[in-house]
Design a protein around this motif. Structure first.
Motif, mmCIF file in Angstrom:
data_model
loop_
_atom_site.group_PDB
_atom_site.id
_atom_site.type_symbol
_atom_site.label_atom_id
_atom_site.label_comp_id
_atom_site.label_asym_id
_atom_site.label_seq_id
_atom_site.Cartn_x
_atom_site.Cartn_y
_atom_site.Cartn_z
ATOM 1 N N ASN A 165 47.860 40.148 44.827
ATOM 2 C CA ASN A 165 49.283 39.999 44.524
ATOM 3 C C ASN A 165 49.532 40.524 43.110
ATOM 4 O OD1 ASN A 165 51.802 38.791 43.572
ATOM 5 N ND2 ASN A 165 51.702 37.479 45.384
ATOM 6 N N HIS A 196 52.522 46.694 53.731
ATOM 7 C CA HIS A 196 52.660 45.244 53.905
ATOM 8 C C HIS A 196 52.379 44.831 55.350
ATOM 9 C CE1 HIS A 196 54.319 41.216 53.227
ATOM 10 N NE2 HIS A 196 55.144 41.393 54.247
ATOM 11 N N TYR A 202 47.203 38.662 50.597
ATOM 12 C CA TYR A 202 47.356 39.021 49.191
ATOM 13 C C TYR A 202 46.569 37.988 48.374
ATOM 14 C CZ TYR A 202 51.190 42.189 50.443
ATOM 15 O OH TYR A 202 51.955 43.202 50.973
ATOM 16 N N LYS A 204 44.651 36.305 44.882
ATOM 17 C CA LYS A 204 45.035 36.041 43.497
ATOM 18 C C LYS A 204 44.295 36.983 42.557
ATOM 19 C CE LYS A 204 45.743 31.814 42.185
ATOM 20 N NZ LYS A 204 45.534 30.387 41.791
ATOM 21 N N ASP A 332 58.673 41.462 45.034
ATOM 22 C CA ASP A 332 58.847 40.142 45.656
ATOM 23 C C ASP A 332 59.964 40.158 46.682
ATOM 24 O OD1 ASP A 332 56.808 38.908 44.220
ATOM 25 O OD2 ASP A 332 58.153 38.169 42.644
ATOM 26 N N ALA A 336 57.125 41.578 49.598
ATOM 27 C CA ALA A 336 56.469 40.311 49.939
ATOM 28 C C ALA A 336 57.317 39.427 50.845
ATOM 29 C CB ALA A 336 56.099 39.560 48.662
#
Length: 340
Positions: A165, A196, A202, A204, A332, A336
């Motif tokens: 991410n 996507h 995703y 860290k 975002d 996402a």
């Protein structure tokens, strides 16, 4: 009475000398792989006697922590991780200006990072973005060999790709900024939306996707190429790919945190980390980045920048606070938030 006076004097001496007892300690925020962080701490402690408290987090997490602690800094040095958040930290006044005696020994790209950050950061290594894939899983699933970014959005790779991410990972933010510079913003976001659909997770941490590929948990991991090399060297069936269209790169950086409680120790670590003998040791931790000191010996396994099609990455622009926040917000909202 004399003994009492002596004891009183000793107690006063201890109180007066109290700050000196804090000397010889340092807090390090470290963003590369754990093994390299530990090696740096061990060697620095051995050479200087300075005790180091080390915390390992990804670039994005470390930047967020330094920002949250700005009114009461707890760290002294931020070592490693992508240069973009280091530049943003410099812009926001979260780091200290410092010029090492070793600056003239560094490659031009490392010195440019120092200049771009108004002397508040410096390049310590470089690494090219790319991806790696598990050769055994690729064969098992009957998938074509991916050689380009465009291959990763093909329908047959649905659920087979993993990346970090960009809000928490400097690697993934470099991916986001690379696509914008490589394709133009509109086309880049169209690409990221298509990608996507093929992403299974995703993560860290920026290096987590290639570790997952090495363990057979995903076929493709988008990472810096040196992280894929690390997995291959350890025996994993990982093929390292430098995408055919071209790719971006990172300048792994180092910064002294503004208001560092142990400033002199921080400067000693800063100088230590730029020395050629220390940078050459990276291979011991299976770290295969290109070192910033021209006198350091790169690991033979390190990706050869002369053989990689690199874009002219604009570190100043994409390391700025406004641009970074704008792109992350757009990712975002437009990427996402989409269903998979």
């Amino acid at each position: 009475m004399k003994n009492t006076l002596r004891l009183g004097a000793a107690a006063i001496a201890i109180l007066v000398a109290g700050p000196a007892f804090a000397a010889g300690k340092m807090t390090l925020y470290c963003s590369p792989q754990e093994e390299w962080c530990q090696l740096m701490v061990t060697e620095f402690e051995k050479e200087t006697g300075i005790k180091v408290a080390m915390t390992r987090k990804s670039s994005g997490e470390t930047f967020a922590q330094i920002k949250a602690e700005a009114s009461n800094p707890k760290g002294d040095v931020w070592w490693g991780g992508t240069g973009d958040p280091h530049l943003q930290a410099a812009e926001e006044g979260l780091t200290e200006a410092y010029t090492s005696e070793h600056l003239d020994e560094l490659h031009d790209w490392a010195q440019r990072q120092h200049a771009a950050a108004d002397k508040k950061s410096v390049g310590i290594y470089a690494g090219a973005l790319g991806f790696g894939y598990n050769e055994e899983l690729l064969k098992k699933h009957g998938l074509p060999e991916p050689r380009c970014w465009s291959d990763l959005i093909k329908p047959e790779f649905r659920g087979e790709v993993q990346m970090a991410n960009p809000n928490s990972s400097g690697t993934a933010y470099t991916m986001l900024a690379t696509m914008v510079q490589l394709m133009g913003e509109d086309e880049a976001f169209d690409y990221l939306k298509a990608l996507h659909q093929n992403i299974n997770q995703y993560t860290k941490s920026g290096s987590a996707p290639i570790k997952a590929a090495a363990q057979g948990e995903t076929t493709v991991g988008i990472v810096f190429q040196h992280d894929a090399v690390t997995m291959r060297v350890t025996g994993a069936p990982i093929k390292v790919v430098s995408p055919c269209e071209g790719t971006g790169y990172e300048i792994g950086s180092m910064s002294i945190i503004k208001g560092a409680r142990n400033l002199e120790e921080a400067k000693k670590f800063y100088d230590f980390a730029l020395r050629p003998d220390i940078q050459t040791m990276a291979a011991q931790a299976k770290a295969y980045q290109v070192p910033s000191n021209k006198q350091a010996t790169p690991p033979p396994e390190a990706p050869d920048f002369d053989e990689i099609k690199l874009i002219d990455y604009d570190f100043k622009k994409y390391g700025s606070s406004d641009e970074r926040q704008r792109l992350l917000k757009k990712w975002d909202e437009e990427v996402a938030a989409q269903p998979r």
